[in-house]
Design an enzyme around this catalytic site. Structure first.
Site, PDB file in Angstrom:
ATOM      1  N   ASP A 133       0.854  -1.190   0.000  1.00 30.67           N
ATOM      2  CA  ASP A 133       0.000   0.000   0.000  1.00 30.67           C
ATOM      3  C   ASP A 133       0.890   1.239   0.000  1.00 30.67           C
ATOM      4  O   ASP A 133       1.690   1.429   0.918  1.00 30.67           O
ATOM      5  CB  ASP A 133      -0.892  -0.028   1.248  1.00 30.67           C
ATOM      6  CG  ASP A 133      -1.997   1.010   1.212  1.00 30.67           C
ATOM      7  OD1 ASP A 133      -2.136   1.699   0.186  1.00 30.67           O
ATOM      8  OD2 ASP A 133      -2.717   1.138   2.221  1.00 30.67           O
ATOM      9  N   ASP A 165      -2.792   2.710  -6.060  1.00 30.17           N
ATOM     10  CA  ASP A 165      -1.864   2.796  -4.933  1.00 30.17           C
ATOM     11  C   ASP A 165      -1.769   1.530  -4.099  1.00 30.17           C
ATOM     12  O   ASP A 165      -1.246   1.558  -2.980  1.00 30.17           O
ATOM     13  CB  ASP A 165      -2.255   3.968  -4.024  1.00 30.17           C
ATOM     14  CG  ASP A 165      -3.635   3.814  -3.413  1.00 30.17           C
ATOM     15  OD1 ASP A 165      -4.398   2.944  -3.871  1.00 30.17           O
ATOM     16  OD2 ASP A 165      -3.957   4.572  -2.483  1.00 30.17           O
ATOM     17  N   GLU A 166      -2.240   0.396  -4.620  1.00 33.14           N
ATOM     18  CA  GLU A 166      -2.120  -0.849  -3.852  1.00 33.14           C
ATOM     19  C   GLU A 166      -2.122  -2.053  -4.775  1.00 33.14           C
ATOM     20  O   GLU A 166      -2.675  -2.027  -5.881  1.00 33.14           O
ATOM     21  CB  GLU A 166      -3.234  -0.978  -2.814  1.00 33.14           C
ATOM     22  CG  GLU A 166      -4.624  -1.043  -3.394  1.00 33.14           C
ATOM     23  CD  GLU A 166      -5.677  -1.319  -2.332  1.00 33.14           C
ATOM     24  OE1 GLU A 166      -5.454  -2.208  -1.484  1.00 33.14           O
ATOM     25  OE2 GLU A 166      -6.729  -0.664  -2.371  1.00 33.14           O
TER      26      GLU A 166
END
Length: 365
Positions: free
Chosen positions: A9, A110-111
């Site tokens: 993350d 973003d992950e």
């Protein structure tokens, strides 16, 4: 073999990207917003850095509320989304993670998840080492920090990645999974929102341990069979969902084996290398694919991973080409004092080989 799954993350990603672009703002409250355009203050907060979060600013609150909470912070910045820029930073970071995964699944800008079960043999010390390398390589490639959770499944890995932010690393070993999840508040379980949390509280269920021990028939009556089964399994740390290649992601086929004895020279691994190449080539042929990128993976006796790769002049599915290329890579990769515990071969950059011929088809054998 235990599964070893990583959830990566990127910390306060949009705001961190803005700090990367303009380092002078790093110690100021930075709030990245989705402006609706109706008025100067209409819209919602997308991401806030940790300086802003100290004032109670978080994702999803109205911009007007965020400005009210930051009224005493005269240097606060409210910035619009710059999605194209964030995508460019994300691509650099994702590429670094992808290179360290057996199976890579992007779930957002973003992950992502990375299954490293094959290259670690289910060894969590090795998985932790890979996680540290990913953190270093993401910082080197994209100049951002990330938090990583390591666990036997996706659900626990996702929970673990949120445990020590920012720039954290949390490892949940298989033998600790039950104890780890039982102490969590029920709303830490992915999918348990405020309404479900409040209803569970009315039933006397506040922790995952409470939920794991709760009467399943009452849960089914309250939430339906599917939701009740998911929640109780999750509360016990059970999740069988595989890490899956995302649509459009670059795929790879890889095989890794543990050597009978640690090898100190390339020649000691020639026998295993031939067998690995044959297995990889069979998988490639069954899928009617041809590859252009060939890589060798060496996992050393200190759990360090060494990877080397070459790009061929043309796509092929030929076993002889694969074997000769990996043998040359292996010869070049071995260094004095290196002791290899596990050996792997990876191919990627595929195209459909059905009915196609490549340059290698016309070369003399």
């Amino acid at each position: 073999m235990a599964r070893a799954v990583l959830h990566v993350d990127f910390d306060y990603f949009f705001a961190q990207c803005e700090e990367l672009r303009n380092p002078e703002i790093k110690n100021r409250p930075v709030v990245v917003c989705v402006f609706s355009g109706r008025t100067e203050d209409s819209g919602v907060v997308s991401t806030a850095n940790y300086v802003a979060r100290k004032y109670g600013v978080k994702s999803g609150i109205p911009i007007r509320t965020a400005k009210s909470r930051l009224a005493d912070a005269k240097d606060a910045l409210f910035l619009p989304l710059d999605v194209e820029y964030y995508k460019a930073v994300s691509e650099k970071a994702m590429a670094a993670i992808r290179e360290n995964a057996d199976v890579f699944e992007r779930v957002g800008i973003d992950e992502c998840f990375a299954d490293v079960s094959e290259r670690t043999g289910g060894d969590f010390d090795s998985a932790e080492g890979i996680s540290r390398r990913i953190k270093d390589e993401v910082r080197r490639a994209a100049q951002i920090s990330c938090s990583v959770g390591v666990a036997p499944n996706k659900m626990l890995a996702k929970i673990a990645s949120d445990f020590d932010k920012p720039d954290g690393l949390t490892v949940v070993r298989p033998e600790d999974a039950g104890r780890f999840v039982s102490a969590l508040d029920v709303d830490k379980i992915p999918g348990v929102g405020p309404k479900t949390r409040d209803r569970l509280a009315e039933l006397g269920v506040r922790t995952a341990g409470d939920l794991a021990a709760f009467d399943i028939y009452r849960l089914v009556g309250e939430f339906g069979r599917k939701n009740a089964t998911y929640m109780q399994n999750a509360a016990k740390g059970i999740d069988d969902e595989p890490v899956q290649e995302s649509e459009g992601e670059r795929k790879q086929i890889m095989r890794i084996v543990t050597l009978k004895h640690d090898a100190a020279a390339a020649s000691e691994m020639y026998g295993e290398l031939e067998g690995i190449c044959r297995s990889v080539q069979e998988s490639v042929s069954k899928k009617n694919l041809a590859f252009k990128s060939v890589g060798v993976i060496l996992i050393l006796n200190n759990l360090e991973t060494v990877t080397r790769s070459r790009t061929l002049k043309a796509h092929t599915s030929d076993l002889d080409v694969l074997h000769s290329t990996t043998k040359a890579i292996l010869d070049d990769a071995m260094a004095d004092g290196m002791k290899v515990r596990r050996l792997g071969v990876r191919v990627s950059d595929f195209q459909d080989s059905t009915g196609q011929e490549t340059l290698f088809d016309f070369m003399p054998r």
